[in-house]
Write a protein that holds these residues in place. Structure first.
Motif, PDB file in Angstrom:
ATOM      1  N   CYS A   6      45.526  43.705  21.738  1.00 17.74           N
ATOM      2  CA  CYS A   6      46.358  42.851  22.596  1.00 17.74           C
ATOM      3  C   CYS A   6      46.660  43.512  23.939  1.00 17.74           C
ATOM      4  CB  CYS A   6      47.674  42.507  21.900  1.00 17.74           C
ATOM      5  SG  CYS A   6      47.492  41.572  20.373  1.00 17.74           S
ATOM      6  N   ARG A   7      46.947  44.806  23.909  1.00 18.61           N
ATOM      7  CA  ARG A   7      47.338  45.539  25.123  1.00 18.61           C
ATOM      8  C   ARG A   7      46.249  46.481  25.624  1.00 18.61           C
ATOM      9  NH1 ARG A   7      51.492  43.017  27.540  1.00 18.61           N
ATOM     10  NH2 ARG A   7      53.080  42.506  26.004  1.00 18.61           N
ATOM     11  N   GLU A  33      52.804  50.498  25.737  1.00 21.65           N
ATOM     12  CA  GLU A  33      53.018  49.105  25.344  1.00 21.65           C
ATOM     13  C   GLU A  33      52.242  48.729  24.085  1.00 21.65           C
ATOM     14  OE1 GLU A  33      52.494  46.391  28.585  1.00 21.65           O
ATOM     15  OE2 GLU A  33      54.135  47.272  29.720  1.00 21.65           O
ATOM     16  N   CYS A  34      51.817  49.722  23.337  1.00 21.09           N
ATOM     17  CA  CYS A  34      51.113  49.504  22.076  1.00 21.09           C
ATOM     18  C   CYS A  34      52.054  48.841  21.076  1.00 21.09           C
ATOM     19  CB  CYS A  34      50.639  50.846  21.529  1.00 21.09           C
ATOM     20  SG  CYS A  34      49.603  50.730  20.068  1.00 21.09           S
ATOM     21  N   GLN A  37      53.069  43.304  21.219  1.00 24.70           N
ATOM     22  CA  GLN A  37      52.758  41.874  21.189  1.00 24.70           C
ATOM     23  C   GLN A  37      52.715  41.375  19.748  1.00 24.70           C
ATOM     24  OE1 GLN A  37      49.930  40.740  24.066  1.00 24.70           O
ATOM     25  NE2 GLN A  37      49.791  38.650  23.373  1.00 24.70           N
TER      26      GLN A  37
END
Length: 67
Positions: A6-7, A33-34, A37
């Motif tokens: 996702c990231r 930012e792992c 989401q």
């Protein structure tokens, strides 16, 4: 390898975050930012983080004094 699709976070990015001073999963997540989401990568990312922190905290053999 990609850990968080996702990231777009790789295992190398996680290890680099630890090398740059992250000392917890929370700090790695904030920097990369792992798992922010869908979260499916969280278990794998945490394991990589744990391993990277362990490696970072272990004394290096090349720093040992010769006897």
């Amino acid at each position: 390898m990609y850990v968080c699709i996702c990231r777009g976070v790789t295992d190398n990015a996680i290890r680099e975050a630890v090398e740059d001073g992250a000392r917890s999963w929370r700090e790695v997540r904030e920097r990369t930012e792992c798992a922010t989401q869908c979260g499916r990568c969280a278990c794998t990312a945490k394991a990589i983080t744990r391993d990277a922190i362990t490696q970072e905290m272990m004394p290096s053999e090349d720093l040992a004094y010769a006897v």
